[in-house]
Write an enzyme that holds these catalytic residues in place. Structure first.
Site, PDB file in Angstrom:
ATOM      1  N   THR C  12      27.950 -24.393 -61.869  1.00 11.92           N
ATOM      2  CA  THR C  12      28.125 -24.842 -60.428  1.00 11.92           C
ATOM      3  C   THR C  12      29.668 -24.484 -59.868  1.00 11.92           C
ATOM      4  O   THR C  12      29.750 -24.242 -58.900  1.00 11.92           O
ATOM      5  CB  THR C  12      27.602 -26.202 -60.118  1.00 11.92           C
ATOM      6  OG1 THR C  12      26.221 -26.118 -60.305  1.00 11.92           O
ATOM      7  CG2 THR C  12      28.087 -26.854 -58.925  1.00 11.92           C
ATOM      8  N   SER C  54      23.637 -22.683 -66.043  1.00  8.24           N
ATOM      9  CA  SER C  54      23.342 -22.921 -67.504  1.00  8.24           C
ATOM     10  C   SER C  54      21.941 -23.437 -67.643  1.00  8.24           C
ATOM     11  O   SER C  54      21.551 -23.210 -68.922  1.00  8.24           O
ATOM     12  CB  SER C  54      24.195 -24.196 -67.748  1.00  8.24           C
ATOM     13  OG  SER C  54      23.967 -25.473 -67.253  1.00  8.24           O
ATOM     14  N   THR C  83      26.557 -27.801 -65.715  1.00  8.23           N
ATOM     15  CA  THR C  83      26.352 -29.225 -66.277  1.00  8.23           C
ATOM     16  C   THR C  83      25.080 -29.634 -67.038  1.00  8.23           C
ATOM     17  O   THR C  83      24.811 -30.327 -67.921  1.00  8.23           O
ATOM     18  CB  THR C  83      26.716 -30.163 -65.263  1.00  8.23           C
ATOM     19  OG1 THR C  83      25.821 -29.832 -64.116  1.00  8.23           O
ATOM     20  CG2 THR C  83      27.978 -30.208 -64.698  1.00  8.23           C
ATOM     21  N   ASP C  84      23.970 -28.418 -66.679  1.00  7.26           N
ATOM     22  CA  ASP C  84      22.679 -28.899 -67.123  1.00  7.26           C
ATOM     23  C   ASP C  84      22.682 -28.719 -68.433  1.00  7.26           C
ATOM     24  O   ASP C  84      21.835 -29.690 -69.164  1.00  7.26           O
ATOM     25  CB  ASP C  84      21.700 -28.101 -66.291  1.00  7.26           C
ATOM     26  CG  ASP C  84      21.383 -28.662 -65.067  1.00  7.26           C
ATOM     27  OD1 ASP C  84      21.225 -29.662 -64.619  1.00  7.26           O
ATOM     28  OD2 ASP C  84      21.456 -27.828 -63.884  1.00  7.26           O
TER      29      ASP C  84
END
Lengths: 161, 161, 161, 161
Positions: C12, C54, C83-84
């Site tokens: 992101t 990700s 971040t995932d």
């Protein structure tokens, strides 16, 4: 211009990012908060009519926008709208008596750094109070006649027909 | 409007911060870079005439601004100017034939987050191309007649005389 | 810390908006330009390894990131990452000798106003030069042990396991 | 780090522009609002001690900062401070037992676009939770020992002694 009526329909100008969905969606209208913070010397109200990507607007949506404007008592109308079919909606609003209507929007979301949103809103506000009755588009720093403008999708800008 | 001539005179809109001097000074004009990045659909040129806080402008400065405008061949003129004496300069430009002149500036430097600079430039750009010949002020979202506006210094905004 | 090696993988933090496609895609890494403009007092290089959301990273991708780090001669490594699955990648990097590795990213694109990107990069930079060898995550203002943190997707934040 | 105590003393990081005075003054501390909006995963409190340009700090001011820190029950202390005498204050805080103290500030006001404030706060936050007890400076992306750093005023950056 003592008062500005703002009709919002969605579009890129109001897009926000949802990380949990890894997607980009249309949020609440940004324009009211923007004008509030700028301290403009006129009163305004925000009338949210639609919250859509303009590619998804149909004839019923445009009729709803037109009906919403017909109900307004003030003369100066600013519409925020997605750019892809802004010209089509502008043409569908032709012939409303006693109204100056300026459509604007953004090629980049208002929440993006370097977005054209605030500048475009400025252009629309500057133009709506100085133009005669009619329907106009404010994009890329120009005030366009809807009959003689198109969005060049590849170049991502508005240009003369 | 195919072309916009931009005359810059300094003012808060161009102020930057110098940490080594713990002071705030007028830097290079911001407006050219702003319009460039926004991708406006007209050509423009920037004519730097002064770089002053408008409190320090005198009659000779205003004569220089007027002379600079008289030399321009294009009809549409946008002037960036400090807000404290913007009205005075606007009045000193009365009577220039064949020109639409809009003065604008900012109550907060363009480089500040939340500055009114980009919005004000937008208002001025939207108005300059739709107005008849004459001199106007674009501040706080309104297009003002210089004969009937003042800056309210305490409230830090423009208002009707 | 004289030198920082930056490995970019997408996520992101690097997302940009393409109006012509009404979509949001991963663009070029933002971090190099951000650090350049900030005038940091260390040298750095950017090593782009992946450009993916990700959620779409697989074992081969993580092996590529690990291999890219093994080739670096400098000790301090900052990784930008979606971040995932940041935690999963962090765990897959365990055991690299002689390296301090800090992963960071953003819940909102760096180009968004109010994005956490610059703050997160700051946290990672502050931590990478003060920590012992190992792998760490810098998110939400905390330096986390990858074995004891998870992303709470609903709340859109990192929290202790 | 469960909790961060933030001591504010003024400095460029908190400077705002007052158009009615054509001047730049130190406003309310920005850091609390910044951390709030970022959604950090630790609790914090802001303890305003001074609101001064650091060039104007004297021994009594530094004694007040030291006294304020001595009264704190938490271990992690972040101080926002003007850059001109940040090193001097850091040295005056030596020897406080059981505290990790990181001073940071900004070369450009937090409210300026492109300010280093948020990045510097990030560096300080990342470092304060990973360092042993002592006093440190976080500027220009580096964590400095106050005994071995100075501000290069001409270059407007921190560098090794």
């Amino acid at each position: 211009m003592q008062h500005l009526t703002i009709v919002t329909t969605g579009g890129t100008i109001d897009k926000i990012y949802f990380d949990d969905k890894s997607t980009f969606q249309i949020g609440a209208p940004q324009i009211g908060e923007i004008l509030q913070q700028l301290g403009v010397a006129f009163s305004f109200e925000v009338v949210p009519v639609l919250r859509k990507d303009s590619l998804h607007l149909d004839d019923a949506d445009r009729a709803a926008v037109r009906a919403a404007i017909e109900q307004q008592t003030h003369r100066h109308i600013l519409i925020t709208h997605g750019t892809d079919t802004m010209v089509e909606t502008a043409r569908a609003l032709a012939g409303l008596a006693g109204k100056v209507i300026v459509l604007t929007g953004a090629l980049n979301p208002a929440l993006f750094k370097g977005s054209d949103a605030v500048f475009n809103i400025g252009c629309a506000v500057g133009a709506v109070q100085t133009l005669p009755d009619g329907v106009y588009i404010a994009m890329n720093g120009r005030i366009w006649d809807p009959a003689r403008v198109r969005k060049n999708v590849e170049a991502n800008r508005f240009e003369s027909l």
